[in-house]
Design a protein around this motif. Structure first.
Motif, PDB file in Angstrom:
ATOM      1  N   VAL A   1       0.799  -1.163  -0.088  1.00  0.00           N
ATOM      2  CA  VAL A   1       0.099   0.214  -0.062  1.00  0.00           C
ATOM      3  C   VAL A   1       0.856   1.339  -0.003  1.00  0.00           C
ATOM      4  N   ALA A   2       1.924   1.383   0.752  1.00  0.00           N
ATOM      5  CA  ALA A   2       2.957   2.519   0.918  1.00  0.00           C
ATOM      6  C   ALA A   2       3.501   2.798  -0.237  1.00  0.00           C
ATOM      7  N   LEU A   3       4.021   1.780  -0.931  1.00  0.00           N
ATOM      8  CA  LEU A   3       4.631   1.671  -2.303  1.00  0.00           C
ATOM      9  C   LEU A   3       3.726   2.295  -3.359  1.00  0.00           C
ATOM     10  N   GLU A   4       2.567   1.782  -3.389  1.00  0.00           N
ATOM     11  CA  GLU A   4       1.427   2.248  -4.268  1.00  0.00           C
ATOM     12  C   GLU A   4       1.373   3.699  -4.459  1.00  0.00           C
ATOM     13  N   PHE A   5       1.707   4.459  -3.092  1.00  0.00           N
ATOM     14  CA  PHE A   5       1.626   5.864  -3.060  1.00  0.00           C
ATOM     15  C   PHE A   5       2.368   6.580  -4.291  1.00  0.00           C
ATOM     16  N   HIS A   6       3.525   6.153  -4.311  1.00  0.00           N
ATOM     17  CA  HIS A   6       4.353   6.727  -5.515  1.00  0.00           C
ATOM     18  C   HIS A   6       3.817   6.410  -6.898  1.00  0.00           C
ATOM     19  N   SER A   7       3.504   5.261  -7.055  1.00  0.00           N
ATOM     20  CA  SER A   7       2.939   4.921  -8.461  1.00  0.00           C
ATOM     21  C   SER A   7       1.592   5.709  -8.637  1.00  0.00           C
ATOM     22  N   ARG A   8       0.901   5.803  -7.747  1.00  0.00           N
ATOM     23  CA  ARG A   8      -0.490   6.773  -7.549  1.00  0.00           C
ATOM     24  C   ARG A   8       0.092   8.160  -8.055  1.00  0.00           C
ATOM     25  N   ILE A   9       1.077   8.451  -7.427  1.00  0.00           N
ATOM     26  CA  ILE A   9       1.538  10.086  -7.826  1.00  0.00           C
ATOM     27  C   ILE A   9       1.736  10.174  -9.234  1.00  0.00           C
ATOM     28  N   GLY A  10       2.525   9.312  -9.578  1.00  0.00           N
ATOM     29  CA  GLY A  10       2.958   9.388 -10.997  1.00  0.00           C
ATOM     30  C   GLY A  10       1.521   9.237 -12.088  1.00  0.00           C
ATOM     31  N   SER A  11       0.651   8.559 -11.644  1.00  0.00           N
ATOM     32  CA  SER A  11      -0.730   8.707 -12.451  1.00  0.00           C
ATOM     33  C   SER A  11      -1.312  10.004 -12.345  1.00  0.00           C
ATOM     34  N   MET A  12      -1.136  10.743 -11.164  1.00  0.00           N
ATOM     35  CA  MET A  12      -1.957  11.907 -11.006  1.00  0.00           C
ATOM     36  C   MET A  12      -1.292  12.803 -11.856  1.00  0.00           C
ATOM     37  N   SER A  13      -0.033  12.796 -12.184  1.00  0.00           N
ATOM     38  CA  SER A  13       0.873  13.731 -12.899  1.00  0.00           C
ATOM     39  C   SER A  13       0.174  14.333 -14.220  1.00  0.00           C
ATOM     40  N   GLY A  14      -0.601  13.371 -14.768  1.00  0.00           N
ATOM     41  CA  GLY A  14      -1.289  13.620 -16.077  1.00  0.00           C
ATOM     42  C   GLY A  14      -0.320  13.669 -17.279  1.00  0.00           C
ATOM     43  N   ASN A  15       1.050  13.057 -16.799  1.00  0.00           N
ATOM     44  CA  ASN A  15       1.869  12.978 -18.036  1.00  0.00           C
ATOM     45  C   ASN A  15       2.256  11.583 -18.321  1.00  0.00           C
ATOM     46  N   ALA A  16       1.987  11.013 -19.425  1.00  0.00           N
ATOM     47  CA  ALA A  16       1.543   9.467 -19.795  1.00  0.00           C
ATOM     48  C   ALA A  16       3.344   9.090 -19.402  1.00  0.00           C
ATOM     49  N   ALA A  17       4.157   9.825 -20.104  1.00  0.00           N
ATOM     50  CA  ALA A  17       5.737   9.489 -20.126  1.00  0.00           C
ATOM     51  C   ALA A  17       5.984   9.219 -18.422  1.00  0.00           C
ATOM     52  N   ILE A  18       5.881  10.394 -17.617  1.00  0.00           N
ATOM     53  CA  ILE A  18       6.153  10.186 -16.263  1.00  0.00           C
ATOM     54  C   ILE A  18       5.424   9.172 -15.579  1.00  0.00           C
ATOM     55  N   ALA A  19       3.862   9.133 -15.735  1.00  0.00           N
ATOM     56  CA  ALA A  19       3.284   8.039 -15.211  1.00  0.00           C
ATOM     57  C   ALA A  19       3.634   6.685 -15.388  1.00  0.00           C
ATOM     58  N   ALA A  20       4.137   6.329 -16.671  1.00  0.00           N
ATOM     59  CA  ALA A  20       4.675   5.067 -17.098  1.00  0.00           C
ATOM     60  C   ALA A  20       6.231   4.766 -16.402  1.00  0.00           C
ATOM     61  N   SER A  21       6.980   5.886 -16.376  1.00  0.00           N
ATOM     62  CA  SER A  21       8.245   5.688 -15.768  1.00  0.00           C
ATOM     63  C   SER A  21       8.055   5.417 -14.214  1.00  0.00           C
ATOM     64  N   VAL A  22       7.238   6.030 -13.550  1.00  0.00           N
ATOM     65  CA  VAL A  22       7.269   5.889 -12.173  1.00  0.00           C
ATOM     66  C   VAL A  22       6.635   4.328 -11.796  1.00  0.00           C
ATOM     67  N   ARG A  23       5.481   4.004 -12.611  1.00  0.00           N
ATOM     68  CA  ARG A  23       4.976   2.884 -12.408  1.00  0.00           C
ATOM     69  C   ARG A  23       5.891   1.670 -12.618  1.00  0.00           C
ATOM     70  N   ALA A  24       6.872   1.902 -13.580  1.00  0.00           N
ATOM     71  CA  ALA A  24       7.520   1.018 -13.952  1.00  0.00           C
ATOM     72  C   ALA A  24       8.691   0.530 -12.940  1.00  0.00           C
ATOM     73  N   LEU A  25       8.669   1.314 -12.016  1.00  0.00           N
ATOM     74  CA  LEU A  25       9.435   1.191 -10.975  1.00  0.00           C
ATOM     75  C   LEU A  25       9.008   0.328  -9.751  1.00  0.00           C
ATOM     76  N   SER A  26       7.689   0.032  -9.928  1.00  0.00           N
ATOM     77  CA  SER A  26       6.956  -0.600  -8.872  1.00  0.00           C
ATOM     78  C   SER A  26       7.552  -1.898  -8.214  1.00  0.00           C
TER      79      SER A  26
END
Length: 324
Positions: free
Chosen positions: A245-270
């Motif tokens: 749950v705590a680590l999903e916090f980081h991925s969720r912020i990536g999704s909230m950025s509204g930038n597809a490249a950044i969202a994908a980059s952050v989620r890829a580190l999950s």
């Protein structure tokens, strides 16, 4: 010629195997007061006389000792609307629970292994045979009860979840980006990332993600972020529940950025994040991280881009010192 001597053949094998579309199942068992579940795609029916099915589980999976001791398992074939169920059981550390799965409705039929509510079909089994298969164990189950409901299956193909009759262009739209990021996350996890490499990647993208999230956030997205923080705060003393749950916090912020490249980059580190950080977790560090997550979420809620960026940098610096 040994496949170990030809690394490129392994990559070719993975790519070829990924082109085989399969249904998605969750294999469950019950051992005493504990229940366990894990997502698996390598399931087939084997025999009508006797009634046998097979499913393959990685030898490193923690479910295998429980199945070995209990002698029972159930295979739950997921319906297309159960993608979140699949993600729940494929997240490391979430599968084992006391008495019941948190947030996942299930019941028992014959053996006592959990049957997931809403599954497209299910097979309640006693272990018939266990076979070694390289880095996997092949479980042969003798079916003692079976059932299901109408609907369409959840499919897995080319590194992402699919549905029958859907346009499955993996390069298009938000779903395509998320599927690409999840597939890349698996590859990064399999090939390994050092803590230093992971932190360099996080420093490169997560402060920017926090700042963009502060610019683009809505009340609904902030509420989702707050829900993760509140859930994590309930499990500071339980690393298995806290970490996903705590680590999903980081991925969720990536999704909230509204930038597809950044969202994908952050989620890829999950998955690399989980692999590196989960072993470092204790109650004190969990509590400290939750407090920092709250500060970051408050800055995002207030649309304070500079503060959100600075707080994320500060948080990553604390993580880096803890690892060192």
């Amino acid at each position: 010629m040994s496949i170990d001597s030809v690394p490129e053949m392994i990559d070719e094998f993975r790519q070829a195997a990924g082109r085989f579309a399969s249904g998605v199942t969750v294999v469950t068992t019950r051992n005493g007061e504990h229940v366990y579940g894990v997502t698996a795609t390598s399931f087939v029916s084997l025999s009508l006389n006797p009634l046998l099915v097979t499913v393959s589980i990685n030898t490193a999976s923690a479910i295998l000792p429980d199945i070995d001791e209990s002698g029972i398992l159930a295979v739950n074939v997921l319906a297309r609307e159960q993608e979140e169920v699949s993600r729940y059981f494929s997240t490391r550390g979430r599968g084992r629970s006391r008495e019941r799965f948190e947030g996942i409705a299930a019941h028992v039929e014959s053996t006592g292994a959990p049957i997931i509510d809403g599954a497209l079909s299910w097979f309640d089994c006693r272990v018939h045979t266990t076979l070694e298969g390289g880095d996997h164990v092949i479980l042969v189950g003798e079916v003692v009860a079976a059932g299901g409901s109408s609907g369409e299956p959840l499919l897995y193909w080319s590194g992402g979840y699919r549905e029958l009759g859907r346009n499955d262009d993996p390069s298009g739209g938000d779903d395509g980006i998320e599927q690409f990021a999840d597939a890349l996350s698996v590859q990064l996890h399999m090939h390994g990332m050092t803590p230093a490499d992971l932190l360099d990647a996080q420093y490169a993208v997560e402060p920017a993600a926090a700042a963009l999230a502060a610019r683009a956030c809505t009340d609904e997205l902030v509420a989702e972020l707050q829900s993760l923080i509140d859930e994590a705060a309930e499990h500071h003393d339980d690393a298995e529940r806290y970490n996903p749950v705590a680590l999903e916090f980081h991925s969720r912020i990536g999704s909230m950025s509204g930038n597809a490249a950044i969202a994908a980059s952050v989620r890829a580190l999950s998955r690399p994040r989980y692999e590196v950080y989960s072993s470092q977790t204790n109650a004190e560090r969990a509590s400290r991280s939750t407090r920092k997550h709250q500060e970051i979420a408050d800055a995002i809620r207030d649309h304070d881009e500079d503060r959100a960026r600075a707080l994320m940098l500060e948080h990553l610096g604390t993580i880096a010192r803890g690892i060192a």
